[in-house]
Design an enzyme around this catalytic site. Structure first.
Site, PDB file in Angstrom:
ATOM      1  N   ARG A 299       5.300  30.895 -22.108  1.00  0.00           N
ATOM      2  CA  ARG A 299       4.862  32.159 -21.515  1.00  0.00           C
ATOM      3  C   ARG A 299       5.968  33.215 -21.597  1.00  0.00           C
ATOM      4  NH1 ARG A 299       0.350  35.134 -19.820  1.00  0.00           N
ATOM      5  NH2 ARG A 299       0.871  36.356 -17.968  1.00  0.00           N
TER       6      ARG A 299
ATOM      7  N   GLU B  32       0.830  -1.208   0.000  1.00  0.00           N
ATOM      8  CA  GLU B  32       0.000   0.000   0.000  1.00  0.00           C
ATOM      9  C   GLU B  32       0.863   1.257   0.000  1.00  0.00           C
ATOM     10  OE1 GLU B  32      -3.220   2.171   3.046  1.00  0.00           O
ATOM     11  OE2 GLU B  32      -2.647   0.084   3.336  1.00  0.00           O
TER      12      GLU B  32
END
Length: 396
Positions: free
Chosen positions: A265, A239
């Site tokens: 940008r 997990e």
């Protein structure tokens, strides 16, 4: 991170195509609705993505653990943390336990339909007064001869509302005496209370579960009675390892998005990527990301070779990726400026979703305690009670 084979590439390509066609166009709507799309489990099962590394006789493909890494990584990269978390809580929390410990009847009734997506599963551990401290659980199963009578409550249970069954962790004695039970969520005496107002994982189903004299037949005991705590402690390594995978791929999503943005940008007559301060920030992010991927890859290899005996390495990978991924994503938002703060751009979502990773499956504070026991106290992993892919060993 992944040692690709042709089979791995085919899995990755097919999964990407499936996600881009069936999932990505709907993510924004599902997120706004705070809906965990139950039909996706069936769709994933039909395509074989749930059972990639499970036995073929129950609907799996019998691939290696790297296939699970591919599935969880690709899900994490599309920035749909809610469903990714629900899929993870279904596929890699309860199902490894059933695969390793279950009787043939249990596997036919629970594992097979879960791998096919016909049933949704969950693992019910956490309680209002016990989270990382599993030994503090109070939900009790009273032995009534041919059945157990369960009373208590669980909270923050993923798939608790939409699920068909859970592997329930119950107390059957003092201290570490616990038993795992397969419990159908339609059973009499179970009340569900959905938890919808969460910081992140908006598309994940989360619930409180209340058990009032719930009758569970003895044939639904998973593994040996009274051994549940030890099964959990071994299974939780898988997990935690997959959580490190999820964190790494989420950070990769944020980094890749930022790298494209600063190249396109312009500000002050230059591209952002030409500004030295931002170039250095990108360099730091790239270095942290590679470290996340490296420590996770090393932990995966050790887990494949040694199972839960890789606890020390897995714990380091879990805490490092959980905290470093947040740093990378935070920097990604900063480099995007105002658009990074806008919900529809996606970075706010991944920031919210990844925040859980330093809490879930054992908090960072618990991770540090475990690492300290290995590094300072010289603790060695005592027993390998369970191998989720190869059965049980109670004599080690």
């Amino acid at each position: 991170m992944i040692p690709y084979t042709q089979e791995h590439r085919m899995l990755q390509d097919s999964l990407r195509d499936f996600l881009n066609k069936e999932v990505v166009p709907n993510i924004d709507r599902w997120e706004k609705e705070k809906t965990c799309p139950a039909q996706l489990f069936k769709m994933m099962g039909d395509q074989g993505y749930i059972g990639v590394n499970y036995p073929s006789e129950y609907g799996g493909s019998e691939m290696d653990f790297w296939s699970a890494v591919i599935v969880m990584g690709e899900l994490s990269y599309i920035n749909f943390g809610g469903f990714t978390g629900s899929f993870y809580a279904h596929t890699y929390l309860p199902l490894p336990l059933i695969n390793a410990l279950g009787t043939e009847k249990q596997k036919q009734n629970y594992l097979k339909p879960a791998l096919l997506g016909d049933k949704i599963a969950g693992l019910a551990i956490t309680e209002p007064g016990a989270g990382s401290d599993v030994a503090g659980l109070k939900t009790k199963a009273e032995d009534k001869g041919d059945h157990y009578l369960v009373n208590g409550s669980k909270t923050f249970i993923t798939n608790g509302t939409i699920g068909d069954f859970v592997v329930l962790v119950t107390r059957t004695g003092p201290k570490h005496d616990m038993t795992l039970l397969l419990v159908d969520l339609a059973s009499s005496g179970i009340t569900k209370n959905p938890i919808t107002d969460k910081l992140g994982w908006h598309s994940s189903d989360t619930s409180q579960l209340f058990f009032d004299n719930v009758k569970v037949p003895k044939e639904n005991v998973l593994g040996e009675e009274h051994k549940g705590f030890y099964y959990l402690m071994n299974n939780i390594q898988e997990e935690r390892l997959l959580m490190a995978v999820m964190a790494s791929y989420a950070a990769r999503f944020a980094y890749d998005k930022t790298l494209r943005y600063v190249k396109e940008r312009e500000a002050f007559g230059k591209r952002l990527s030409d500004l030295q301060a931002l170039r250095h920030k990108i360099a730091d992010m790239a270095t942290k990301l590679e470290a996340c991927e490296a420590i996770t890859g090393t932990a995966i290899r050790e887990f494949i070779e040694n199972g839960s005996a890789a606890t020390n390495r897995i714990t380091k990978a879990k805490i490092y990726t959980a905290e470093t991924a947040m740093e990378i994503i935070n920097d990604a938002i900063q480099l995007h400026g105002g658009v990074g703060y806008i919900e529809e751009f996606g970075l706010a979502r991944v920031w919210r979703d990844v925040r859980l990773f330093s809490i879930g499956a054992g908090s960072s504070e618990i991770m540090r305690e475990i690492i300290g026991k290995f590094e300072i106290d010289g603790v060695v992993h005592e027993k390998l009670y369970i191998n989720s892919r190869g059965g049980v060993n109670l004599s080690a």
